[in-house]
Design a protein around this motif. Structure first.
Motif, mmCIF file in Angstrom:
data_model
loop_
_atom_site.group_PDB
_atom_site.id
_atom_site.type_symbol
_atom_site.label_atom_id
_atom_site.label_comp_id
_atom_site.label_asym_id
_atom_site.label_seq_id
_atom_site.Cartn_x
_atom_site.Cartn_y
_atom_site.Cartn_z
ATOM 1 N N THR A 1 -18.278 34.642 -3.913
ATOM 2 C CA THR A 1 -17.006 34.431 -3.205
ATOM 3 C C THR A 1 -17.235 33.858 -1.804
ATOM 4 O O THR A 1 -16.277 33.516 -1.111
ATOM 5 C CB THR A 1 -16.241 35.764 -3.067
ATOM 6 N N ALA A 2 -18.477 33.774 -1.362
ATOM 7 C CA ALA A 2 -18.797 33.190 -0.048
ATOM 8 C C ALA A 2 -20.160 32.506 -0.190
ATOM 9 O O ALA A 2 -21.172 32.998 0.308
ATOM 10 C CB ALA A 2 -18.841 34.277 1.021
ATOM 11 N N LEU A 3 -20.170 31.395 -0.884
ATOM 12 C CA LEU A 3 -21.452 30.733 -1.192
ATOM 13 C C LEU A 3 -22.112 30.222 0.091
ATOM 14 O O LEU A 3 -21.443 29.597 0.928
ATOM 15 C CB LEU A 3 -21.213 29.568 -2.169
ATOM 16 N N PRO A 4 -23.415 30.467 0.234
ATOM 17 C CA PRO A 4 -24.102 30.094 1.473
ATOM 18 C C PRO A 4 -24.521 28.617 1.469
ATOM 19 O O PRO A 4 -25.693 28.289 1.663
ATOM 20 C CB PRO A 4 -25.316 31.026 1.468
ATOM 21 N N LEU A 5 -23.565 27.730 1.209
ATOM 22 C CA LEU A 5 -23.846 26.292 1.121
ATOM 23 C C LEU A 5 -22.736 25.530 1.840
ATOM 24 O O LEU A 5 -21.575 25.986 1.865
ATOM 25 C CB LEU A 5 -23.878 25.846 -0.347
ATOM 26 N N ALA A 6 -23.101 24.355 2.363
ATOM 27 C CA ALA A 6 -22.114 23.520 3.058
ATOM 28 C C ALA A 6 -21.165 22.872 2.038
ATOM 29 O O ALA A 6 -21.471 22.798 0.842
ATOM 30 C CB ALA A 6 -22.844 22.436 3.846
ATOM 31 N N ASN A 7 -20.045 22.375 2.527
ATOM 32 C CA ASN A 7 -19.118 21.621 1.674
ATOM 33 C C ASN A 7 -19.853 20.437 1.043
ATOM 34 O O ASN A 7 -20.644 19.783 1.713
ATOM 35 C CB ASN A 7 -17.954 21.053 2.504
ATOM 36 N N HIS A 8 -19.581 20.169 -0.218
ATOM 37 C CA HIS A 8 -20.101 18.987 -0.925
ATOM 38 C C HIS A 8 -21.633 18.942 -0.950
ATOM 39 O O HIS A 8 -22.227 17.864 -0.959
ATOM 40 C CB HIS A 8 -19.584 17.687 -0.285
ATOM 41 N N ALA A 9 -22.270 20.126 -0.949
ATOM 42 C CA ALA A 9 -23.733 20.167 -0.823
ATOM 43 C C ALA A 9 -24.464 19.884 -2.135
ATOM 44 O O ALA A 9 -25.634 19.525 -2.122
ATOM 45 C CB ALA A 9 -24.162 21.538 -0.293
ATOM 46 N N VAL A 10 -23.788 20.058 -3.277
ATOM 47 C CA VAL A 10 -24.531 19.952 -4.543
ATOM 48 C C VAL A 10 -23.860 18.971 -5.518
ATOM 49 O O VAL A 10 -22.662 18.708 -5.439
ATOM 50 C CB VAL A 10 -24.700 21.336 -5.232
ATOM 51 N N ASP A 11 -24.694 18.453 -6.430
ATOM 52 C CA ASP A 11 -24.195 17.530 -7.465
ATOM 53 C C ASP A 11 -23.627 18.287 -8.656
ATOM 54 O O ASP A 11 -22.749 17.794 -9.357
ATOM 55 C CB ASP A 11 -25.347 16.644 -7.978
ATOM 56 N N ALA A 12 -24.220 19.461 -8.944
ATOM 57 C CA ALA A 12 -23.780 20.218 -10.124
ATOM 58 C C ALA A 12 -23.992 21.714 -9.896
ATOM 59 O O ALA A 12 -24.910 22.127 -9.175
ATOM 60 C CB ALA A 12 -24.553 19.763 -11.368
ATOM 61 N N VAL A 13 -23.111 22.490 -10.521
ATOM 62 C CA VAL A 13 -23.200 23.953 -10.458
ATOM 63 C C VAL A 13 -23.391 24.454 -11.887
ATOM 64 O O VAL A 13 -22.692 24.016 -12.806
ATOM 65 C CB VAL A 13 -21.898 24.555 -9.873
ATOM 66 N N ILE A 14 -24.339 25.373 -12.057
ATOM 67 C CA ILE A 14 -24.620 25.924 -13.391
ATOM 68 C C ILE A 14 -24.367 27.434 -13.353
ATOM 69 O O ILE A 14 -24.796 28.111 -12.406
ATOM 70 C CB ILE A 14 -26.097 25.657 -13.784
ATOM 71 N N GLY A 15 -23.658 27.924 -14.363
ATOM 72 C CA GLY A 15 -23.401 29.371 -14.397
ATOM 73 C C GLY A 15 -23.435 29.863 -15.830
ATOM 74 O O GLY A 15 -23.020 29.150 -16.742
ATOM 75 N N ASP A 16 -23.899 31.086 -16.021
ATOM 76 C CA ASP A 16 -23.976 31.653 -17.365
ATOM 77 C C ASP A 16 -23.270 33.012 -17.392
ATOM 78 O O ASP A 16 -23.714 33.954 -16.737
ATOM 79 C CB ASP A 16 -25.440 31.829 -17.793
#
Ligand SMILES: C[S@@+](CC[C@H](N)C(=O)[O-])C[C@H]1O[C@@H](n2cnc3c(N)ncnc32)[C@H](O)[C@@H]1O
Length: 276
Positions: free
Chosen positions: A100-115
């Motif tokens: 709920t409070a990801l330690p990453l900047a806006n637009h920091a990643v190309d893809a998010v993976i979740g299981d």
């Protein structure tokens, strides 16, 4: 308050120690990993990735050299025992934090993976905040690839599951647990307590020991349900339609992929395109 530093009473700390006793459908199958990797690389040959949780299957697969990955999990034991620190490149890192409070900047990643991430949220209501965080850290046009547990619309009742255990085809233990949890959930808003699944299991052991023999479940596999005994957690099993409604504000559902292993019909991979 920094939630990352608050210890969570949850069964994940015990799951961490016995991780190798778990298997599909509770962990992703190589079919799922193959789908995830090919979708990501089709869009971005050298990706920057966020992994929600520490799922080793996604961390250890053959990403191109130079791929960057940040894994985020709230549970220190899972990070210590399950994150494959000795088997990942130096461009991969793990951080203890809340989704709920990801330690990453806006637009920091190309893809998010979740299981399985929507099932394990502390409260179902957190889904909107989690998805808004995933949307925030994804670059415009980025992808979220999530294998999620979905309850069939005409889900079986606990009695139907019992009948199937006694007379139906044999079933893997992890499939059985997943089906049991889904069968015991009265509604999405109520969720289901893994503790209730443990009680149902103890009753089955006492009243129908022949079922355990019939399915040839090993001691190691059976032991994994004992972690539910004192679990304070609740799990959430939405239908595919309920999940799709949650996505609509932030994502377009590009594809829903069903693999072919046992109970894969209950854990499709959602390929989500970030809405700009
Ligand atoms: C990724 S999920 C489901 C497990 C999955 N099927 C797998 O094979 O990895 C389990 C992890 O989610 C983590 N988790 C649950 N809720 C979280 C949250 N709100 N923020 C960060 N981590 C969370 C738990 O600590 C646990 O390690």
């Amino acid at each position: 308050m920094n939630h990352a530093n608050v210890p969570h009473k949850t069964h994940w700390s015990r799951h961490a120690v016995f991780w190798d006793s778990f298997g599909s459908p509770l962990r992703p199958h190589r079919e799922d990993v193959g789908h995830v990797v090919s979708h990501v690389l089709r869009e971005t040959p050298l990706p920057v990735l966020l992994l929600m949780g520490v799922t080793p299957e996604y961390a250890r697969t053959a990403w191109p050299q130079g791929t960057r990955m940040t894994a985020v999990d709230r549970c220190p034991e899972m990070i210590r025992s399950v994150w494959p620190a000795d088997h990942v490149p130096t461009t991969f890192r793990v951080t203890q934090a809340e989704w709920t409070a990801l330690p990453l900047a806006n637009h920091a990643v190309d893809a998010v993976i979740g299981d399985g991430i929507t099932t394990v949220l502390p409260r179902w209501e957190e889904i909107d905040t989690v998805l808004s965080e995933v949307h925030r850290v994804l670059r415009p046009g980025g992808l979220a690839l999530m294998r999620l547990f979905v309850k069939p619309v005409d889900s079986e009742s606990p009695d139907q599951l019992l009948k199937s255990l006694l007379c139906g085809p044999t079933l893997g233990f992890h499939s059985f647990k997943l089906r049991l949890l889904m069968a015991l959930q009265p509604s999405l808003s109520a969720g289901v307590a893994p503790r209730d699944a443990y009680r149902w299991w103890k009753d089955l052991e006492a009243t129908h020991p022949e079922a355990l023999v019939r399915h040839a479940w090993t001691q190691d596999q059976r032991h994994t349900i004992s972690f539910y005994e004192a679990s304070p957690d609740r799990y959430w099993f939405p239908t595919e339609a309920e999940l799709t409604r949650s996505f609509v504000k932030y994502f377009t559902v590009k594809e829903v992929i069903y693999s072919s292993y046992e109970s894969a019909d209950r854990c499709p991979l959602f390929v989500l395109h970030r809405k700009n």
